[in-house]
Write a protein that holds these residues in place. Structure first.
Motif, PDB file in Angstrom:
ATOM      1  N   PHE A  91      35.134  24.398  44.076  1.00  0.00           N
ATOM      2  CA  PHE A  91      34.515  25.647  43.635  1.00  0.00           C
ATOM      3  C   PHE A  91      35.339  26.901  43.973  1.00  0.00           C
ATOM      4  N   VAL A  92      36.621  26.759  44.172  1.00  0.00           N
ATOM      5  CA  VAL A  92      37.486  27.933  44.350  1.00  0.00           C
ATOM      6  C   VAL A  92      37.620  28.655  43.011  1.00  0.00           C
ATOM      7  N   THR A  93      37.634  30.002  43.050  1.00  0.00           N
ATOM      8  CA  THR A  93      37.834  30.800  41.838  1.00  0.00           C
ATOM      9  C   THR A  93      39.061  31.696  42.012  1.00  0.00           C
ATOM     10  N   ILE A  94      39.940  31.680  41.012  1.00  0.00           N
ATOM     11  CA  ILE A  94      41.167  32.482  41.031  1.00  0.00           C
ATOM     12  C   ILE A  94      41.296  33.147  39.660  1.00  0.00           C
ATOM     13  N   HIS A  95      41.245  34.474  39.618  1.00  0.00           N
ATOM     14  CA  HIS A  95      41.228  35.196  38.355  1.00  0.00           C
ATOM     15  C   HIS A  95      42.604  35.755  37.985  1.00  0.00           C
ATOM     16  N   ARG A  96      42.827  35.911  36.694  1.00  0.00           N
ATOM     17  CA  ARG A  96      44.064  36.514  36.212  1.00  0.00           C
ATOM     18  C   ARG A  96      44.158  37.983  36.630  1.00  0.00           C
ATOM     19  N   GLY A  97      45.377  38.548  36.507  1.00  0.00           N
ATOM     20  CA  GLY A  97      45.608  39.938  36.860  1.00  0.00           C
ATOM     21  C   GLY A  97      45.091  40.910  35.815  1.00  0.00           C
ATOM     22  N   THR A  98      45.419  42.196  36.019  1.00  0.00           N
ATOM     23  CA  THR A  98      45.038  43.244  35.085  1.00  0.00           C
ATOM     24  C   THR A  98      46.249  44.108  34.751  1.00  0.00           C
ATOM     25  N   ALA A  99      46.076  44.935  33.730  1.00  0.00           N
ATOM     26  CA  ALA A  99      47.116  45.889  33.345  1.00  0.00           C
ATOM     27  C   ALA A  99      47.216  47.043  34.333  1.00  0.00           C
ATOM     28  N   TYR A 100      46.299  47.129  35.289  1.00  0.00           N
ATOM     29  CA  TYR A 100      46.335  48.179  36.305  1.00  0.00           C
ATOM     30  C   TYR A 100      47.289  47.834  37.454  1.00  0.00           C
ATOM     31  N   ASP A 101      47.863  46.644  37.407  1.00  0.00           N
ATOM     32  CA  ASP A 101      48.841  46.195  38.389  1.00  0.00           C
ATOM     33  C   ASP A 101      49.970  45.554  37.591  1.00  0.00           C
ATOM     34  N   ASP A 102      50.636  44.542  38.144  1.00  0.00           N
ATOM     35  CA  ASP A 102      51.694  43.881  37.386  1.00  0.00           C
ATOM     36  C   ASP A 102      51.164  42.762  36.501  1.00  0.00           C
ATOM     37  N   GLY A 103      49.834  42.575  36.489  1.00  0.00           N
ATOM     38  CA  GLY A 103      49.233  41.601  35.586  1.00  0.00           C
ATOM     39  C   GLY A 103      49.242  40.174  36.097  1.00  0.00           C
ATOM     40  N   ILE A 104      49.640  39.970  37.353  1.00  0.00           N
ATOM     41  CA  ILE A 104      49.771  38.614  37.885  1.00  0.00           C
ATOM     42  C   ILE A 104      48.979  38.466  39.178  1.00  0.00           C
ATOM     43  N   THR A 105      48.174  37.439  39.247  1.00  0.00           N
ATOM     44  CA  THR A 105      47.596  36.984  40.509  1.00  0.00           C
ATOM     45  C   THR A 105      48.473  35.834  40.987  1.00  0.00           C
ATOM     46  N   ARG A 106      48.986  35.935  42.212  1.00  0.00           N
ATOM     47  CA  ARG A 106      50.001  34.968  42.654  1.00  0.00           C
ATOM     48  C   ARG A 106      49.627  34.357  44.001  1.00  0.00           C
TER      49      ARG A 106
END
Length: 269
Positions: A91-106
């Motif tokens: 049940f871990v959740t990891i979301h994508r980035g946004t245009a308000y940053d570099d767009g990457i969740t790493r």
């Protein structure tokens, strides 16, 4: 060849290494790549634009690569990147980035994300990080190498957690946590140097002594952060373990940095 259960759905654009294992009920969406040796357990959902490295264990019921929980998100193409040798539990959740940053969740390498961990949009997680059950990161959080977070701890958006820090269970972090320290409480307060973590990481007694001196000076000196940085440079003259602290202080977020004593022009935590 990959071992894929017939009830799994794999988008035609997904790139799956030959020896990946994919269990029943898994969904893998468009523009997903999964490196060799990775195991995706039952009912995991990997939505899109997600790159997963080698030898990871994921699921069951994890949700990765879904859209950010951000009212300003307008469907821009953003991403999740996960390194190698990570264990991502139920049940871990990891979301994508946004245009308000570099767009990457790493996420880096060799991390352990226990059940119900949440990693929000645009977070950057280092290597060898442990996040215990229900630990939660707001958007844009930065977590350094070898950080340990206890169960039900939570970090406010934009905060940074320095390398080798320990965040206790049930702790609420609303300011930057310097490297090497341990923090407890709501709001979090620095309780000293993370001696256990430093010893486990293999720091020598001499390095731990230098770290303890530097952290003590930083916490209690009646000076601004700028003045503390200069003093640390003058006293420790390029010592690598202290440079880690100096670099962190030089790049503080808008949330501010935790200290013990108030000083003119800045707030105490």
């Amino acid at each position: 060849m990959a071992k894929i259960h017939p009830t799994a759905f794999i988008d035609p654009s997904a790139q799956i290494a030959e020896d990946v294992e994919i269990a029943p009920g898994v969904y893998i969406g468009p523009k997903v790549s999964i490196g060799k040796g990775t195991v995706i357990k039952a009912n995991t959902y990997i939505e899109s634009n997600t790159k997963i490295g080698e030898n990871n264990q994921i699921g069951p019921f994890s949700v990765i690569g879904t859209a950010p929980q951000h009212l300003g998100y307008k469907g821009e193409e953003t991403f999740v990147e996960i390194g190698n040798n990570n264990i991502i539990r139920e049940f871990v959740t990891i979301h994508r980035g946004t245009a308000y940053d570099d767009g990457i969740t790493r996420i880096g390498d060799n991390c352990l994300l226990m059940c119900y961990v949440h990693i929000a949009h645009d977070c950057k997680i280092g290597n060898n990080v442990v996040m215990s059950n229900n630990a939660t990161l707001g958007g844009h959080v930065r977590v350094g190498n070898r950080v340990v977070m206890g169960g039900f701890s939570a970090v406010h958006q934009f905060c940074r957690i320095g390398a080798y820090a320990f965040v206790s269970a049930m702790t609420g972090v609303d300011k930057d946590v310097p490297p090497y320290v341990k923090v407890f409480g709501i709001p979090a307060k620095i309780q000293g140097v993370n001696l256990v973590g430093l010893r486990r990481a293999g720091f020598s007694k001499e390095d731990i002594r230098k770290i303890s001196q530097a952290i003590g000076f930083f916490l209690d000196a009646p000076a601004t952060i700028k003045e503390v940085i200069q003093e640390l440079k003058d006293i420790f003259k390029g010592e690598p373990v202290v440079e880690e602290l100096i670099k962190f202080l030089e790049n503080s977020s808008k949330q501010g940095i935790m200290r013990r004593k108030p000083f003119e022009g800045e707030e105490a935590f």
